[in-house]
Design a protein around this motif. Structure first.
Motif, PDB file in Angstrom:
ATOM      1  N   GLU A   1       0.832  -1.205   0.000  1.00 31.24           N
ATOM      2  CA  GLU A   1       0.000   0.000   0.000  1.00 31.24           C
ATOM      3  C   GLU A   1       0.862   1.249   0.000  1.00 31.24           C
ATOM      4  N   GLY A   2       0.302   2.329  -0.523  1.00 30.38           N
ATOM      5  CA  GLY A   2       1.009   3.609  -0.521  1.00 30.38           C
ATOM      6  C   GLY A   2       1.641   3.888  -1.862  1.00 30.38           C
ATOM      7  N   ALA A   3       1.447   5.138  -2.336  1.00 30.09           N
ATOM      8  CA  ALA A   3       1.887   5.470  -3.690  1.00 30.09           C
ATOM      9  C   ALA A   3       3.399   5.361  -3.850  1.00 30.09           C
ATOM     10  N   LYS A   4       4.145   5.579  -2.780  1.00 30.09           N
ATOM     11  CA  LYS A   4       5.604   5.614  -2.921  1.00 30.09           C
ATOM     12  C   LYS A   4       6.184   4.217  -3.161  1.00 30.09           C
ATOM     13  N   GLU A   5       5.661   3.235  -2.452  1.00 31.34           N
ATOM     14  CA  GLU A   5       6.294   1.914  -2.507  1.00 31.34           C
ATOM     15  C   GLU A   5       5.507   0.890  -3.314  1.00 31.34           C
ATOM     16  N   GLU A   6       4.330   1.254  -3.807  1.00 30.76           N
ATOM     17  CA  GLU A   6       3.508   0.241  -4.464  1.00 30.76           C
ATOM     18  C   GLU A   6       4.161  -0.255  -5.755  1.00 30.76           C
ATOM     19  N   VAL A   7       3.851  -1.514  -6.081  1.00 34.49           N
ATOM     20  CA  VAL A   7       4.387  -2.132  -7.289  1.00 34.49           C
ATOM     21  C   VAL A   7       3.197  -2.557  -8.140  1.00 34.49           C
ATOM     22  N   LYS A   8       3.209  -2.182  -9.422  1.00 34.38           N
ATOM     23  CA  LYS A   8       2.074  -2.548 -10.269  1.00 34.38           C
ATOM     24  C   LYS A   8       2.516  -2.713 -11.716  1.00 34.38           C
ATOM     25  N   TRP A   9       1.895  -3.649 -12.374  1.00 34.78           N
ATOM     26  CA  TRP A   9       2.186  -3.899 -13.795  1.00 34.78           C
ATOM     27  C   TRP A   9       1.047  -3.382 -14.653  1.00 34.78           C
ATOM     28  N   ILE A  10      -0.171  -3.521 -14.162  1.00 32.07           N
ATOM     29  CA  ILE A  10      -1.364  -3.084 -14.899  1.00 32.07           C
ATOM     30  C   ILE A  10      -2.355  -2.619 -13.851  1.00 32.07           C
ATOM     31  N   TRP A  11      -2.965  -1.462 -14.089  1.00 32.06           N
ATOM     32  CA  TRP A  11      -3.830  -0.912 -13.058  1.00 32.06           C
ATOM     33  C   TRP A  11      -4.808   0.089 -13.644  1.00 32.06           C
ATOM     34  N   PRO A  12      -5.980   0.299 -12.965  1.00 33.69           N
ATOM     35  CA  PRO A  12      -6.936   1.302 -13.449  1.00 33.69           C
ATOM     36  C   PRO A  12      -6.531   2.693 -12.980  1.00 33.69           C
ATOM     37  N   GLU A  13      -6.709   3.666 -13.858  1.00 37.39           N
ATOM     38  CA  GLU A  13      -6.351   5.055 -13.541  1.00 37.39           C
ATOM     39  C   GLU A  13      -7.490   5.942 -14.037  1.00 37.39           C
TER      40      GLU A  13
ATOM     41  N   PHE B   1       9.469   0.326  -8.515  1.00 34.20           N
ATOM     42  CA  PHE B   1      10.746  -0.037  -7.891  1.00 34.20           C
ATOM     43  C   PHE B   1      10.476  -0.820  -6.617  1.00 34.20           C
ATOM     44  N   ASN B   2      11.286  -1.830  -6.374  1.00 31.57           N
ATOM     45  CA  ASN B   2      11.166  -2.600  -5.138  1.00 31.57           C
ATOM     46  C   ASN B   2      12.042  -1.957  -4.061  1.00 31.57           C
ATOM     47  N   TRP B   3      11.370  -1.189  -3.212  1.00 33.09           N
ATOM     48  CA  TRP B   3      12.117  -0.502  -2.150  1.00 33.09           C
ATOM     49  C   TRP B   3      12.529  -1.467  -1.053  1.00 33.09           C
ATOM     50  N   ARG B   4      11.867  -2.627  -1.005  1.00 30.72           N
ATOM     51  CA  ARG B   4      12.221  -3.636  -0.004  1.00 30.72           C
ATOM     52  C   ARG B   4      11.953  -5.004  -0.599  1.00 30.72           C
ATOM     53  N   ASP B   5      12.324  -6.042   0.138  1.00 29.41           N
ATOM     54  CA  ASP B   5      12.102  -7.398  -0.348  1.00 29.41           C
ATOM     55  C   ASP B   5      10.608  -7.613  -0.555  1.00 29.41           C
ATOM     56  N   PRO B   6      10.186  -7.892  -1.796  1.00 27.71           N
ATOM     57  CA  PRO B   6       8.739  -7.999  -2.056  1.00 27.71           C
ATOM     58  C   PRO B   6       8.117  -9.316  -1.573  1.00 27.71           C
ATOM     59  N   ARG B   7       8.933 -10.320  -1.302  1.00 26.44           N
ATOM     60  CA  ARG B   7       8.418 -11.660  -0.974  1.00 26.44           C
ATOM     61  C   ARG B   7       7.338 -11.667   0.114  1.00 26.44           C
ATOM     62  N   PRO B   8       7.575 -11.008   1.264  1.00 25.78           N
ATOM     63  CA  PRO B   8       6.546 -11.105   2.323  1.00 25.78           C
ATOM     64  C   PRO B   8       5.219 -10.477   1.926  1.00 25.78           C
ATOM     65  N   LYS B   9       5.230  -9.628   0.898  1.00 26.19           N
ATOM     66  CA  LYS B   9       3.995  -8.930   0.513  1.00 26.19           C
ATOM     67  C   LYS B   9       3.267  -9.630  -0.638  1.00 26.19           C
ATOM     68  N   ILE B  10       3.742 -10.803  -1.040  1.00 24.83           N
ATOM     69  CA  ILE B  10       3.060 -11.538  -2.102  1.00 24.83           C
ATOM     70  C   ILE B  10       2.135 -12.549  -1.440  1.00 24.83           C
ATOM     71  N   LYS B  11       0.835 -12.430  -1.776  1.00 26.01           N
ATOM     72  CA  LYS B  11      -0.149 -13.259  -1.073  1.00 26.01           C
ATOM     73  C   LYS B  11       0.076 -14.735  -1.358  1.00 26.01           C
TER      74      LYS B  11
END
Lengths: 255, 162
Positions: free
Chosen positions: A74-86, A163-173
């Motif tokens: 969550e959060g605009a600074k750290e979020e990671v997205k490939w495809i999203w609604p805008e 950008f992956n500001w931290r290890d993304p693994r724990p945040k993958i469901k």
């Protein structure tokens, strides 16, 4: 030779030496030629078919993000997205005229990497971790090689890269085992499902949309004049994001 | 030369200390070598070659797949997918019992598994067959839409005829 002629000749030679190569590069642009050989993969998104169908839109996003192990941060600074609604005014800032139809104004737009014909992200990448594939035009990424400098993110006018500001693994469901995750300090984005198109399959988002509408998203080769995508583009007026930047985006929208 | 005895003794002591690791190894005691569980059957390459060059093979595979989009290679007349997770780990099922054993002994820390999914932690959730099934479902849906459109046009025609 007169002194004056000598100085003029020296100055001309110096000017040609300094400016000759860049000018030649602009005139003989290789990027413009690259798209005419091989395939030129592109996508058409029919915005009318997405109207009021937020379920379909979410399915497209979920299909992509779960298949590619995209973390849910969550959060605009750290979020990671490939495809999203805008919202429309973000996706098509320069088209956001006054008094446009409400359905267009209020309908979110599905956006992703445009796989530009002339991608600004590619030129700035120091280790060549991102490049335009000559054979089909996909703007690929080599996550092994990315050094995390984020030049590409600054260069991309569409904000398609995260950008992956931290290890993304724990945040993958739910981790999908047959696709890698990324590590801390690596940039990621949509790759037009390169791992699927090599098997002759369509991108995940397109397949997900087909569960609802047959032609809400159409994927194909623009260099093949008999392809469905060419037919659709020649029969409907399409718009692209920020075409004035001459990046030649390859995601087309039908309004 | 002054103090010849002391200097020569010093040189001998220095050489002995310097070469001690090699001398100890020459005694042939390899009790510290790790024992790995090796699966039955033939590997893609002979054992010695794999031991010495597996990292180079993996790097070559990586560059071929990611940068050149070539996914298969021919080894001993067989088409092999150039994939750590899909090919190597099919036989060498466990990272803990295979990769890590030797890497810990050699004190190397390759970062393969920072991104590639450790088969000890996660089994593949969607096989190729399942993907194909998903694909078929989508196609069926598209076909149904087509049928619907045809039916609708038939109905319109019927109404017009009335």
């Amino acid at each position: 030779m007169k002194r004056r002629d000598f100085i003029t000749a020296t100055a001309l030679a110096a000017a040609f030496g300094l400016a000759g190569k860049p000018v030649y590069n602009v005139l003989a642009s290789k990027d413009a030629l690259a798209s005419k050989t091989g395939k030129r993969l592109a996508m058409v998104i029919d915005l009318k078919k997405f109207e009021g169908n937020s379920e379909m839109m979410n399915k497209c996003v979920d299909a992509c993000h779960s298949m590619h192990n995209v973390p849910d941060i969550e959060g605009a600074k750290e979020e990671v997205k490939w495809i999203w609604p805008e919202p429309f005014e973000h996706a098509f800032l320069e088209q956001n005229n006054q008094f446009i139809p409400e359905n267009i104004q209020n309908n979110p737009i599905l956006i992703m990497c445009n796989h530009c014909d002339n991608p600004p992200c590619v030129g700035v990448c120091p280790p060549k971790a991102t490049w335009k594939r000559a054979e089909d035009g996909v703007v690929m990424m080599d996550w092994h090689r990315c050094i995390g400098c984020r030049y590409c993110m600054a260069a991309c006018p569409y904000g398609s890269r995260s950008f992956n500001w931290r290890d993304p693994r724990p945040k993958i469901k739910n981790i999908t085992a047959n696709f890698p995750t990324r590590s801390k300090g690596v940039v990621e984005k949509c790759t037009f499902c390169d791992e699927r198109i090599v098997k002759g399959l369509e991108p995940a988002c397109v397949v997900a949309s087909k569960m609802y509408e047959p032609e809400a998203m159409v994927f194909g080769d623009l260099n093949d004049d008999k392809s469905n995508i060419r037919k659709i583009l020649s029969e409907n007026y399409s718009i692209r994001r920020k075409p004035e930047l001459s990046t030649q985006p390859e995601v087309y929208y039908l309004i | 030369m002054y103090n010849t005895g002391k200097v020569v003794l010093g040189i001998i002591v220095f050489v002995l200390i310097f070469s001690s690791p090699f001398l100890i190894n020459m005694s042939g005691d390899t009790s510290g070598m790790p024992e790995m569980t090796v699966p039955e059957g033939e590997c893609l390459y002979p054992k010695d070659e794999m031991r010495a060059n597996h990292m180079d093979i993996l790097n070559t595979w990586r560059d071929k797949v990611v940068r050149e989009d070539i996914r298969y290679t021919e080894i001993n007349g067989e088409q092999v997918e150039m994939s750590l997770s899909h090919t190597c780990m099919k036989c060498h099922e466990s990272r803990k019992e295979f990769c890590n054993v030797c890497h810990a002994y050699m004190e190397v820390n390759p970062y393969c598994w920072d991104c590639h999914v450790d088969p000890d932690d996660h089994k593949p959730t969607m096989t190729i067959d399942e993907e194909a099934a998903m694909e078929a479902a989508a196609k069926e849906c598209a076909l149904k839409e087509e049928e619907k459109a045809i039916q609708e046009s038939l109905e319109i025609n019927a109404e017009e005829e009335k």
